[in-house]
Scaffold this motif. Structure first.
Motif, PDB file in Angstrom:
ATOM      1  N   ILE B 206     121.230  88.954 -38.188  1.00  0.00           N
ATOM      2  CA  ILE B 206     120.669  89.713 -37.049  1.00  0.00           C
ATOM      3  C   ILE B 206     121.762  89.849 -35.994  1.00  0.00           C
ATOM      4  N   PRO B 207     121.645  90.888 -35.137  1.00  0.00           N
ATOM      5  CA  PRO B 207     122.625  91.011 -34.055  1.00  0.00           C
ATOM      6  C   PRO B 207     122.486  89.865 -33.060  1.00  0.00           C
ATOM      7  N   LEU B 208     123.547  89.664 -32.302  1.00  0.00           N
ATOM      8  CA  LEU B 208     123.556  88.568 -31.339  1.00  0.00           C
ATOM      9  C   LEU B 208     122.445  88.730 -30.293  1.00  0.00           C
ATOM     10  N   ASN B 209     122.192  89.974 -29.881  1.00  0.00           N
ATOM     11  CA  ASN B 209     121.160  90.188 -28.861  1.00  0.00           C
ATOM     12  C   ASN B 209     119.766  89.845 -29.400  1.00  0.00           C
ATOM     13  N   ALA B 210     119.562  90.142 -30.683  1.00  0.00           N
ATOM     14  CA  ALA B 210     118.281  89.775 -31.300  1.00  0.00           C
ATOM     15  C   ALA B 210     118.123  88.257 -31.320  1.00  0.00           C
ATOM     16  N   LEU B 211     119.234  87.576 -31.533  1.00  0.00           N
ATOM     17  CA  LEU B 211     119.193  86.102 -31.507  1.00  0.00           C
ATOM     18  C   LEU B 211     118.837  85.607 -30.107  1.00  0.00           C
ATOM     19  N   ARG B 212     119.409  86.242 -29.082  1.00  0.00           N
ATOM     20  CA  ARG B 212     119.099  85.874 -27.687  1.00  0.00           C
ATOM     21  C   ARG B 212     117.599  86.000 -27.433  1.00  0.00           C
ATOM     22  N   ILE B 213     117.047  87.107 -27.907  1.00  0.00           N
ATOM     23  CA  ILE B 213     115.618  87.349 -27.670  1.00  0.00           C
ATOM     24  C   ILE B 213     114.775  86.308 -28.404  1.00  0.00           C
ATOM     25  N   ARG B 214     115.155  86.035 -29.659  1.00  0.00           N
ATOM     26  CA  ARG B 214     114.395  85.026 -30.422  1.00  0.00           C
ATOM     27  C   ARG B 214     114.461  83.669 -29.728  1.00  0.00           C
ATOM     28  N   ALA B 215     115.671  83.300 -29.312  1.00  0.00           N
ATOM     29  CA  ALA B 215     115.840  81.994 -28.659  1.00  0.00           C
ATOM     30  C   ALA B 215     115.026  81.939 -27.366  1.00  0.00           C
ATOM     31  N   HIS B 216     115.042  83.043 -26.642  1.00  0.00           N
ATOM     32  CA  HIS B 216     114.287  83.099 -25.381  1.00  0.00           C
ATOM     33  C   HIS B 216     112.784  82.914 -25.635  1.00  0.00           C
ATOM     34  N   ARG B 217     112.274  83.567 -26.655  1.00  0.00           N
ATOM     35  CA  ARG B 217     110.837  83.464 -26.950  1.00  0.00           C
ATOM     36  C   ARG B 217     110.464  82.058 -27.416  1.00  0.00           C
ATOM     37  N   ILE B 218     111.334  81.490 -28.222  1.00  0.00           N
ATOM     38  CA  ILE B 218     111.056  80.119 -28.678  1.00  0.00           C
ATOM     39  C   ILE B 218     111.099  79.158 -27.487  1.00  0.00           C
ATOM     40  N   ARG B 219     112.091  79.367 -26.643  1.00  0.00           N
ATOM     41  CA  ARG B 219     112.226  78.488 -25.475  1.00  0.00           C
ATOM     42  C   ARG B 219     111.019  78.630 -24.541  1.00  0.00           C
ATOM     43  N   THR B 220     110.554  79.867 -24.381  1.00  0.00           N
ATOM     44  CA  THR B 220     109.373  80.084 -23.534  1.00  0.00           C
ATOM     45  C   THR B 220     108.168  79.322 -24.090  1.00  0.00           C
ATOM     46  N   ARG B 221     108.005  79.412 -25.417  1.00  0.00           N
ATOM     47  CA  ARG B 221     106.878  78.681 -26.047  1.00  0.00           C
ATOM     48  C   ARG B 221     107.055  77.180 -25.887  1.00  0.00           C
ATOM     49  N   LEU B 222     108.308  76.750 -26.020  1.00  0.00           N
ATOM     50  CA  LEU B 222     108.597  75.322 -25.883  1.00  0.00           C
ATOM     51  C   LEU B 222     108.274  74.850 -24.462  1.00  0.00           C
ATOM     52  N   GLU B 223     108.637  75.644 -23.476  1.00  0.00           N
ATOM     53  CA  GLU B 223     108.359  75.273 -22.083  1.00  0.00           C
ATOM     54  C   GLU B 223     106.857  75.244 -21.820  1.00  0.00           C
ATOM     55  N   GLN B 224     106.146  76.221 -22.371  1.00  0.00           N
ATOM     56  CA  GLN B 224     104.680  76.232 -22.203  1.00  0.00           C
ATOM     57  C   GLN B 224     104.065  74.992 -22.843  1.00  0.00           C
ATOM     58  N   CYS B 225     104.595  74.663 -24.031  1.00  0.00           N
ATOM     59  CA  CYS B 225     104.083  73.489 -24.754  1.00  0.00           C
ATOM     60  C   CYS B 225     104.308  72.219 -23.928  1.00  0.00           C
ATOM     61  N   ILE B 226     105.505  72.111 -23.339  1.00  0.00           N
ATOM     62  CA  ILE B 226     105.821  70.916 -22.547  1.00  0.00           C
ATOM     63  C   ILE B 226     104.923  70.838 -21.310  1.00  0.00           C
ATOM     64  N   THR B 227     104.714  71.975 -20.675  1.00  0.00           N
ATOM     65  CA  THR B 227     103.852  72.018 -19.490  1.00  0.00           C
ATOM     66  C   THR B 227     102.439  71.561 -19.842  1.00  0.00           C
ATOM     67  N   GLN B 228     101.900  72.113 -20.935  1.00  0.00           N
ATOM     68  CA  GLN B 228     100.548  71.735 -21.360  1.00  0.00           C
ATOM     69  C   GLN B 228     100.485  70.266 -21.738  1.00  0.00           C
ATOM     70  N   CYS B 229     101.564  69.825 -22.411  1.00  0.00           N
ATOM     71  CA  CYS B 229     101.626  68.414 -22.843  1.00  0.00           C
ATOM     72  C   CYS B 229     101.584  67.484 -21.633  1.00  0.00           C
ATOM     73  N   MET B 230     102.314  67.872 -20.582  1.00  0.00           N
ATOM     74  CA  MET B 230     102.370  67.004 -19.402  1.00  0.00           C
ATOM     75  C   MET B 230     101.086  67.052 -18.577  1.00  0.00           C
ATOM     76  N   GLU B 231     100.388  68.191 -18.687  1.00  0.00           N
ATOM     77  CA  GLU B 231      99.128  68.297 -17.944  1.00  0.00           C
ATOM     78  C   GLU B 231      97.978  67.599 -18.661  1.00  0.00           C
ATOM     79  N   ALA B 232      98.144  67.405 -19.957  1.00  0.00           N
ATOM     80  CA  ALA B 232      97.072  66.809 -20.748  1.00  0.00           C
ATOM     81  C   ALA B 232      96.868  65.352 -20.328  1.00  0.00           C
ATOM     82  N   PRO B 233      95.617  64.911 -20.300  1.00  0.00           N
ATOM     83  CA  PRO B 233      95.364  63.511 -19.938  1.00  0.00           C
ATOM     84  C   PRO B 233      95.907  62.573 -21.008  1.00  0.00           C
ATOM     85  N   VAL B 234      96.461  61.511 -20.539  1.00  0.00           N
ATOM     86  CA  VAL B 234      97.047  60.532 -21.462  1.00  0.00           C
ATOM     87  C   VAL B 234      95.951  59.796 -22.213  1.00  0.00           C
TER      88      VAL B 234
END
Lengths: 292, 234
Positions: B206-234
């Protein structure tokens, strides 16, 4: 990036905003740019002025502050993760010589082209050498053939020149004009009376390929109808002889011609003794020296 | 967007209407409300308008007749609005985004025909931005030039340890190919990183820009996951 740093003019900013409001891809590009700006900020890769500008934006956005924290976490944790190989195409062994991505492919293509050109040059060179080798081999074969023919010819001549046991004198040769020197024959023209001390005798250099010496003895006067010639050296008299030689040419420029095998002439000083007529009267001596 | 996500969207919209009392939106900038010397807050208290379910329904229809697609478009537009206000260094970007959203919904409910919804949102957002700037200028004068930045409520400190735990947990929960990509994408530094990313893109064809977009989307999901994880009751 300048948009995110707040350094664009209002007009430029508005144009960009209109674009990303109507184009989702454009918007995603700016989000990615934001992400990369955050990463650079966290890694301390921003210039001082850019850093200050960006901090102005960060200070008003809890979301950006949170993203900064994420970025720090990414910077600290991800590089320590062992990069798994799942989903990554294994590189070929030859790709190891070309580290990098697309640039390496170009380098590989260039190298391949270079190798092909080099191979073509070597191939053409080899073909030319082969052709030259063939030509040389053909020339050598022709020369060897020629050598064999000459050897054969020389052997025949030598056989003819050899005195038989019952015929000690050299058999009379068919008078002929002296031939120029060839690969196997040497022409020797002598004048009467010349000695090494008076007038100087000629030196003849017999090469290894010379098989026959064609002798021309110029006569002072052709007073006799036939002549006899003996070959002598300083050490040995009458090495060989031939008789019945007829003078040829006008009387004042008459000459005798005959052939002697070269093998009978090892290096040394020689002279021909000329005898005329049935009375066998001594006429003249012809001196010469053989050099090998 | 899944049905569950869309229900979340509808819930947010309702929550918005219950917590915020909006004044009537104005696109012209010449309304008497905007020319008033009263502060924005005072005006918002004075004129009240609530995002009704009917108005919200019409807003979604303006995005798309397909309800799922409309939900996606709504979320994207809200994200654009939030970023717009953040990148223009507006405090309370989320509130301003919701304000913009409500003003557009009100216009649509009142029967106004909008040809280009994206451009319309942008126009309203610019108007809200101008109002906010005026409010901030008045506020600066009133509090004797106190730096704006200092008024920003500092984010609550988050314990680093739970964040790291959540990070590891969310990273492990990624599909293998996404995990490979995101880990590879953030390896190395500077020049080596650029080369490594190019190599990663080459390996994925894939082109480098497509890789940037993929990485960005994965990172966004990862950040959302971390946020939800931290908000979840222990």
């Amino acid at each position: 990036m300048r948009y995110l740093l707040g350094t664009l003019s209002e007009e430029e900013r508005a144009r960009l905003e209109e674009r990303y409001f109507s184009d989702d891809k454009e918007f995603e590009e700016i989000e990615i740019a934001e992400e990369e700006l955050i990463d650079r900020y966290v890694r301390g890769e921003l210039a001082v002025t850019d850093r200050k500008e960006f901090e102005q934006t960060i200070a008003r956005s809890p979301r950006l502050m949170e993203r900064i924290e994420f970025a720090k976490l990414f910077a600290a944790r991800l590089p320590t993760e062992e990069a798994p190989v799942v989903g990554v195409v294994k590189r070929h062994w030859w790709e190891r010589f070309f580290p990098g991505g697309r640039g390496s492919q170009m380098a590989l293509a260039f190298s391949t082209a270079l190798v092909l050109v080099a191979f073509a040059v070597v191939l053409v060179g080899w073909w030319q050498l082969r052709q030259q080798s063939r030509q040389l081999a053909a020339q050598q074969a022709a020369l060897e053939q020629r050598q064999r023919e000459l050897d054969k010819q020389a052997a025949e001549l030598a056989q003819r020149a050899q005195p038989t046991p019952t015929e000690t004198p050299v058999p009379p040769q068919v008078p002929q004009e002296p031939a120029p020197q060839t690969g196997t024959e040497l022409a020797l023209t002598l004048f009467p009376g010349a000695t090494r001390s008076v007038g100087g005798s000629p030196d003849i250099r017999l090469a290894s390929g010379t098989s026959v010496v064609q002798v021309r003895l110029n006569l002072r006067n052709a007073d006799y109808s036939s002549y006899r010639v003996t070959l002598n050296s300083v050490d040995r008299k009458d090495i060989s002889s031939t008789s019945g030689l007829k003078p040829r040419g006008p009387k004042n420029r008459a000459a005798l011609t005959f052939r002697i095998p070269a093998q009978r002439l090892p290096p040394g000083d020689y002279y021909f003794s000329l005898f005329g007529g049935p009375a066998n009267e001594s006429v003249d001596d012809y001196h010469f020296r053989v050099i090998r | 967007m899944s049905g569950a996500d869309f229900r979340h969207l509808a819930y947010n919209a309702r929550a918005l209407t219950s917590s915020r009392q909006e004044r009537p939106a104005s696109l012209s900038g010449t309304d008497s409300d905007e020319q008033s010397a009263h502060s924005q807050q005072t005006q918002r208290q004075k004129t009240k308008w609530s995002l009704t379910p009917e108005a919200f329904e019409k807003l979604l229809n303006a995005f798309s007749a397909d309800r799922e697609e409309a939900g996606v478009q709504y979320e994207i537009m809200r994200r654009k609005l939030v970023r717009f206000f953040e990148w223009r260094r507006v405090e309370s970007a989320e509130d301003c985004a919701d304000d913009t959203m409500n003003r557009v919904a009100r216009r649509i409910e009142s029967g106004e025909v909008i040809e280009n919804l994206n451009s319309y949102f942008y126009g309203v957002a610019r108007m809200v931005h101008l109002e906010v700037i005026k409010d901030q200028e008045r506020l600066v004068v009133s509090i004797d030039d106190e730096p704006q930045v200092l008024r920003q409520k500092a984010p609550e400190p988050i314990e680093s340890e739970p964040r790291v735990i959540c990070f590891d947990r969310c990273l492990d929960s990624l599909p293998p190919e996404n995990r490979t990509l995101i880990v590879g994408y953030y390896q190395e530094e500077r020049r080596a990183k650029i080369e490594l990313r190019q190599e990663l893109a080459d390996n994925l064809h894939i082109p480098l820009n497509a890789l940037r977009i993929r990485a960005h989307r994965i990172r966004t999901r990862l950040e959302q996951c971390i946020t939800q994880c931290m908000e979840a009751p222990v």
